[in-house]
Write a protein that holds these residues in place. Sequence first.
Motif, short mmCIF file in Angstrom:
data_model
loop_
_atom_site.label_atom_id
_atom_site.label_comp_id
_atom_site.label_asym_id
_atom_site.label_seq_id
_atom_site.Cartn_x
_atom_site.Cartn_y
_atom_site.Cartn_z
N LEU A 49 0.93 -1.22 0.01
CA LEU A 49 -0.18 0.01 -0.01
C LEU A 49 1.04 0.97 -0.17
CD1 LEU A 49 -2.94 -1.11 2.51
CD2 LEU A 49 -2.64 -1.53 -0.15
N GLN A 53 -0.54 4.58 4.25
CA GLN A 53 -1.89 3.96 4.55
C GLN A 53 -1.21 2.48 5.35
OE1 GLN A 53 -2.56 3.13 0.00
NE2 GLN A 53 -4.44 3.14 0.79
N GLY A 55 -1.46 -0.96 6.40
CA GLY A 55 -1.08 -2.03 5.43
C GLY A 55 -1.02 -3.48 6.13
N TYR A 65 -2.27 -6.46 0.67
CA TYR A 65 -1.59 -5.75 -0.58
C TYR A 65 -2.63 -6.24 -1.86
CZ TYR A 65 -0.31 -10.71 -2.28
OH TYR A 65 -0.22 -11.80 -2.64
N THR A 66 -2.27 -5.14 -2.89
CA THR A 66 -3.31 -5.22 -4.17
C THR A 66 -2.68 -6.05 -5.15
OG1 THR A 66 -2.21 -3.37 -4.94
CG2 THR A 66 -4.02 -2.96 -3.47
#
Length: 411
Positions: A49, A53, A55, A65-66
């Motif tokens: 992140l 932010q 995370g 996580y993305t």
Amino acid sequence: MLRPYGCLWIAAAAIAQTPSVEQPPRTWIDKDTGHRIVRLTDEPGSASLYFNQNGYTADGKKMVYTTPAGISVLDLATHAVKAVVHGRVRVIVTGRKSQKVYYTRDGAVFSTDVDSGATREIAKLPARGSISTVNADETLLAGTYVEGEGTDYNPNRPAQPQTLDQPRNKGEMMEQRLAAKLPMALFLVDARTGQTRVIHRATDWLNHLEFSPTDPSLLMFCHEGPWHKIDRIWTIRTDGTKLTKIHTRTMAMEIFGHEFWSPDGKVIWYDLQIPRGEDFWLAGFEVETGRRTWYHLQRNEWSIHFNVTRDGKLFCGDGGDPGQVAKAPDGRWIYLFRPELIQNRGIDDPSFVQPGVLRAEKLVNMSKHQYRLEPNVSFTPDEKWVVFRSNMFGPTYTFAVEVAKAAPDAK
């Protein structure tokens, strides 16, 4: 605690949507720094992140996580991965009290428990509205929207996997957006009822909202735009009172920004340059006392983003290439900083800035990293690793570097 080795299990949905590419090494010792680096994610396009932010889950055991497929969570002890949200979403933050991750999708804000998978729609958002932060006890969320018919293009919102790189025309867009003077509202969402209320209005560009990690009623935000043209850092109470400017410029072309909270909520830290691109500091403002501490950095040590351990004893930075504001000829490193205050042998005046220096140690050689992707460093909860995203092998992955140096015979 991160392990140097271990397998990652990837959800089938993520694998199906990820192109086949040769993966970078799982772990290695940086030959220039002597520190161990571990690749945490397997999915090309996966990213930790944004630097401010949170995370990490409230129990300190997992990292959110993305990925191109949605949101996943990594167990920091076993390195096991689990997909928790599927589809294109915008991550807000991981809760500091619960195991929830907060995100927006299709004009609404949601939470999902990363352990149970329980998902809840919290509220529909106002037209053109966005949510940026969740308070310490997870009772309020804060965001902004443009009032009337204006359109808010915001290049500084935390990017998603599809748009991780900074836009090439960001400077021009920042100038245009600042000049537009669109009427904006800063609003809160009640996490229990979904009700919204506006606490501040302005024609300044409002952005970079971040609740205190410990005080549920204190919100930091910024006036966005070219840093040399704005008074950037502000706080406000959730009842709309006590609007406070955190830093006042004393020099033409003085800039300050990329503000973030210390984990104990006592200090707001930010990048300070007096003037822009010439003299570099990491500045701290104590919220309760108003005392200020400034740590000096050399040009090559300046970083796009900084972060701090939970105990406040160490800082980290993600460096920058010659195209950044510092124009550093040798700044492409992940750094560890040890703060050192300068002993005061003169006048003891609490209104004076307490000066110090950051003693730098290089952790990762980032010479192969393209800095249009900002690394966005953070410490793991156990303070033993610095997590960052990088495209040093082509696609973006998330990595961690160990704070302690590897043993001389380590491979």
